[in-house]
Write a protein that holds these residues in place. Structure first.
Motif, PDB file in Angstrom:
ATOM      1  N   CYS A  72     -21.542 -15.999 -36.756  1.00 17.43           N
ATOM      2  CA  CYS A  72     -20.611 -17.066 -37.077  1.00 17.43           C
ATOM      3  C   CYS A  72     -20.731 -18.131 -35.998  1.00 17.43           C
ATOM      4  CB  CYS A  72     -19.185 -16.525 -37.127  1.00 17.43           C
ATOM      5  SG  CYS A  72     -17.966 -17.775 -37.557  1.00 17.43           S
ATOM      6  N   TYR A  73     -20.948 -19.366 -36.412  1.00 14.78           N
ATOM      7  CA  TYR A  73     -21.112 -20.478 -35.484  1.00 14.78           C
ATOM      8  C   TYR A  73     -19.987 -21.477 -35.663  1.00 14.78           C
ATOM      9  CZ  TYR A  73     -25.762 -18.589 -34.910  1.00 14.78           C
ATOM     10  OH  TYR A  73     -26.805 -17.757 -34.658  1.00 14.78           O
ATOM     11  N   ARG A  74     -19.463 -21.956 -34.544  1.00 13.47           N
ATOM     12  CA  ARG A  74     -18.339 -22.873 -34.582  1.00 13.47           C
ATOM     13  C   ARG A  74     -18.583 -24.127 -33.759  1.00 13.47           C
ATOM     14  NH1 ARG A  74     -12.846 -23.350 -35.305  1.00 13.47           N
ATOM     15  NH2 ARG A  74     -11.733 -24.148 -33.521  1.00 13.47           N
ATOM     16  N   ALA A  75     -19.419 -24.068 -32.748  1.00 11.67           N
ATOM     17  CA  ALA A  75     -19.609 -25.208 -31.858  1.00 11.67           C
ATOM     18  C   ALA A  75     -20.061 -26.441 -32.635  1.00 11.67           C
ATOM     19  CB  ALA A  75     -20.610 -24.878 -30.758  1.00 11.67           C
ATOM     20  N   ASP A  76     -20.897 -26.231 -33.617  1.00 13.40           N
ATOM     21  CA  ASP A  76     -21.317 -27.315 -34.491  1.00 13.40           C
ATOM     22  C   ASP A  76     -21.711 -26.662 -35.814  1.00 13.40           C
ATOM     23  OD1 ASP A  76     -23.158 -30.323 -34.125  1.00 13.40           O
ATOM     24  OD2 ASP A  76     -22.807 -29.216 -35.963  1.00 13.40           O
ATOM     25  N   TYR A  77     -20.872 -26.793 -36.818  1.00  9.84           N
ATOM     26  CA  TYR A  77     -21.092 -26.029 -38.040  1.00  9.84           C
ATOM     27  C   TYR A  77     -22.297 -26.489 -38.851  1.00  9.84           C
ATOM     28  CZ  TYR A  77     -18.681 -29.513 -40.987  1.00  9.84           C
ATOM     29  OH  TYR A  77     -18.309 -30.640 -41.654  1.00  9.84           O
ATOM     30  N   LYS A  78     -22.879 -27.618 -38.532  1.00 10.88           N
ATOM     31  CA  LYS A  78     -24.106 -28.026 -39.208  1.00 10.88           C
ATOM     32  C   LYS A  78     -25.336 -27.617 -38.421  1.00 10.88           C
ATOM     33  CE  LYS A  78     -22.046 -31.898 -41.621  1.00 10.88           C
ATOM     34  NZ  LYS A  78     -22.009 -33.332 -41.805  1.00 10.88           N
ATOM     35  N   GLN A  83     -11.430 -11.896 -48.981  1.00 11.93           N
ATOM     36  CA  GLN A  83     -10.871 -10.626 -48.528  1.00 11.93           C
ATOM     37  C   GLN A  83     -11.725  -9.473 -49.030  1.00 11.93           C
ATOM     38  OE1 GLN A  83      -7.012  -9.936 -50.643  1.00 11.93           O
ATOM     39  NE2 GLN A  83      -7.422 -12.019 -51.336  1.00 11.93           N
ATOM     40  N   GLN A  84     -11.861  -8.469 -48.182  1.00  9.35           N
ATOM     41  CA  GLN A  84     -12.625  -7.262 -48.496  1.00  9.35           C
ATOM     42  C   GLN A  84     -14.053  -7.588 -48.920  1.00  9.35           C
ATOM     43  OE1 GLN A  84     -10.099  -5.462 -51.420  1.00  9.35           O
ATOM     44  NE2 GLN A  84      -8.756  -4.583 -49.883  1.00  9.35           N
ATOM     45  N   CYS A  85     -14.632  -8.610 -48.314  1.00  8.16           N
ATOM     46  CA  CYS A  85     -16.026  -8.963 -48.578  1.00  8.16           C
ATOM     47  C   CYS A  85     -16.918  -8.343 -47.510  1.00  8.16           C
ATOM     48  CB  CYS A  85     -16.206 -10.485 -48.591  1.00  8.16           C
ATOM     49  SG  CYS A  85     -15.389 -11.307 -49.981  1.00  8.16           S
ATOM     50  N   SER A  86     -18.201  -8.226 -47.814  1.00 12.57           N
ATOM     51  CA  SER A  86     -19.179  -7.710 -46.858  1.00 12.57           C
ATOM     52  C   SER A  86     -20.289  -8.735 -46.693  1.00 12.57           C
ATOM     53  CB  SER A  86     -19.770  -6.391 -47.350  1.00 12.57           C
ATOM     54  OG  SER A  86     -18.766  -5.409 -47.438  1.00 12.57           O
ATOM     55  N   PHE A  87     -20.696  -8.920 -45.443  1.00  7.99           N
ATOM     56  CA  PHE A  87     -21.730  -9.888 -45.114  1.00  7.99           C
ATOM     57  C   PHE A  87     -22.873  -9.172 -44.411  1.00  7.99           C
ATOM     58  CE2 PHE A  87     -17.797 -12.129 -45.489  1.00  7.99           C
ATOM     59  CZ  PHE A  87     -18.118 -13.345 -46.065  1.00  7.99           C
ATOM     60  N   PHE A  88     -24.088  -9.349 -44.927  1.00  6.04           N
ATOM     61  CA  PHE A  88     -25.274  -8.731 -44.360  1.00  6.04           C
ATOM     62  C   PHE A  88     -26.329  -9.808 -44.131  1.00  6.04           C
ATOM     63  CE2 PHE A  88     -23.118  -5.586 -46.965  1.00  6.04           C
ATOM     64  CZ  PHE A  88     -22.932  -4.570 -46.047  1.00  6.04           C
ATOM     65  N   GLU A  89     -26.836  -9.894 -42.894  1.00  5.02           N
ATOM     66  CA  GLU A  89     -27.900 -10.845 -42.547  1.00  5.02           C
ATOM     67  C   GLU A  89     -27.535 -12.275 -42.951  1.00  5.02           C
ATOM     68  OE1 GLU A  89     -31.459  -9.342 -44.358  1.00  5.02           O
ATOM     69  OE2 GLU A  89     -31.238  -7.403 -43.410  1.00  5.02           O
ATOM     70  N   SER A  90     -26.276 -12.626 -42.830  1.00  8.30           N
ATOM     71  CA  SER A  90     -25.803 -13.950 -43.241  1.00  8.30           C
ATOM     72  C   SER A  90     -25.365 -14.765 -42.029  1.00  8.30           C
ATOM     73  CB  SER A  90     -24.647 -13.810 -44.230  1.00  8.30           C
ATOM     74  OG  SER A  90     -25.093 -13.205 -45.427  1.00  8.30           O
ATOM     75  N   THR A  91     -25.165 -16.055 -42.273  1.00  6.28           N
ATOM     76  CA  THR A  91     -24.708 -16.956 -41.225  1.00  6.28           C
ATOM     77  C   THR A  91     -23.525 -17.750 -41.754  1.00  6.28           C
ATOM     78  OG1 THR A  91     -26.965 -17.165 -40.418  1.00  6.28           O
ATOM     79  CG2 THR A  91     -25.389 -18.806 -39.658  1.00  6.28           C
ATOM     80  N   LEU A  92     -22.423 -17.725 -41.010  1.00  5.02           N
ATOM     81  CA  LEU A  92     -21.253 -18.511 -41.354  1.00  5.02           C
ATOM     82  C   LEU A  92     -21.203 -19.709 -40.419  1.00  5.02           C
ATOM     83  CD1 LEU A  92     -20.489 -15.323 -41.811  1.00  5.02           C
ATOM     84  CD2 LEU A  92     -18.283 -16.304 -42.387  1.00  5.02           C
ATOM     85  N   HIS A  93     -21.055 -20.903 -40.987  1.00  2.00           N
ATOM     86  CA  HIS A  93     -20.935 -22.131 -40.216  1.00  2.00           C
ATOM     87  C   HIS A  93     -19.533 -22.678 -40.449  1.00  2.00           C
ATOM     88  CE1 HIS A  93     -25.200 -22.260 -39.235  1.00  2.00           C
ATOM     89  NE2 HIS A  93     -25.405 -21.866 -40.484  1.00  2.00           N
ATOM     90  N   VAL A  94     -18.750 -22.756 -39.373  1.00  2.00           N
ATOM     91  CA  VAL A  94     -17.345 -23.138 -39.464  1.00  2.00           C
ATOM     92  C   VAL A  94     -17.122 -24.471 -38.766  1.00  2.00           C
ATOM     93  CG1 VAL A  94     -14.987 -22.447 -38.894  1.00  2.00           C
ATOM     94  CG2 VAL A  94     -16.678 -20.701 -39.502  1.00  2.00           C
ATOM     95  N   ASN A  95     -16.445 -25.368 -39.448  1.00  2.00           N
ATOM     96  CA  ASN A  95     -16.100 -26.662 -38.874  1.00  2.00           C
ATOM     97  C   ASN A  95     -15.311 -26.438 -37.581  1.00  2.00           C
ATOM     98  OD1 ASN A  95     -14.925 -29.144 -38.236  1.00  2.00           O
ATOM     99  ND2 ASN A  95     -14.598 -29.687 -40.370  1.00  2.00           N
ATOM    100  N   PRO A  96     -15.762 -26.973 -36.453  1.00  2.30           N
ATOM    101  CA  PRO A  96     -15.082 -26.733 -35.178  1.00  2.30           C
ATOM    102  C   PRO A  96     -13.697 -27.360 -35.092  1.00  2.30           C
ATOM    103  CG  PRO A  96     -16.793 -28.365 -34.913  1.00  2.30           C
ATOM    104  CD  PRO A  96     -16.945 -27.823 -36.308  1.00  2.30           C
ATOM    105  N   LYS A  97     -13.333 -28.218 -36.023  1.00  2.00           N
ATOM    106  CA  LYS A  97     -12.004 -28.830 -36.009  1.00  2.00           C
ATOM    107  C   LYS A  97     -10.936 -27.921 -36.614  1.00  2.00           C
ATOM    108  CE  LYS A  97     -13.829 -33.485 -36.070  1.00  2.00           C
ATOM    109  NZ  LYS A  97     -13.943 -34.752 -36.783  1.00  2.00           N
ATOM    110  N   LEU A  98     -11.348 -26.816 -37.246  1.00  2.00           N
ATOM    111  CA  LEU A  98     -10.388 -25.898 -37.850  1.00  2.00           C
ATOM    112  C   LEU A  98      -9.752 -25.018 -36.776  1.00  2.00           C
ATOM    113  CD1 LEU A  98     -12.377 -24.840 -41.035  1.00  2.00           C
ATOM    114  CD2 LEU A  98     -10.614 -26.603 -40.814  1.00  2.00           C
ATOM    115  N   PRO A  99      -8.467 -24.644 -36.944  1.00  2.00           N
ATOM    116  CA  PRO A  99      -7.775 -23.826 -35.940  1.00  2.00           C
ATOM    117  C   PRO A  99      -8.425 -22.444 -35.792  1.00  2.00           C
ATOM    118  CG  PRO A  99      -6.254 -24.557 -37.672  1.00  2.00           C
ATOM    119  CD  PRO A  99      -7.618 -24.993 -38.068  1.00  2.00           C
TER     120      PRO A  99
END
Length: 96
Positions: free
Chosen positions: A76-82, A41-57
């Motif tokens: 942020c990528y979700r289609a394939d988090y790896k 919460q209340q974090c800041s992201f600059f020039e970063s990449t988030l990889h999210v497991n596509p099985k998560l809601p």
């Protein structure tokens, strides 16, 4: 869940699972989210990449992502988090 607050991370790969990040800054980081056992919460992201497991809601992930801010170069990528294929648009951050 361990809380990490007011930290600045740069050029790191970070597994969010098991942590609660509060008011942290991530610059040029790779963020891996593979379970819902995390919070930020209340974090800041600059020039970063988030990889999210596509099985998560998607609703739960969207809600958690909305609690922070992002710059134009963060994706942020979700289609394939790896091996990401599809970007999700994020709100923009203002550099401090």
């Amino acid at each position: 869940m361990k809380t990490i607050a007011n930290e600045n991370f740069k050029d790191e790969t970070i597994q969010f699972d098991g942590f609660n990040f509060v008011s942290c800054t991530f610059t040029n980081c790779i963020i891996i989210i593979s379970t819902l056992e995390f919070n930020f919460q209340q974090c800041s992201f600059f020039e970063s990449t988030l990889h999210v497991n596509p099985k998560l809601p998607i609703f739960e992930i969207s809600h958690r992502l909305s609690q922070s801010s992002y710059d134009n170069d963060t994706n942020c990528y979700r289609a394939d988090y790896k091996y990401p294929r599809t970007a999700i648009d994020l709100p923009f951050a203002t550099p401090h």
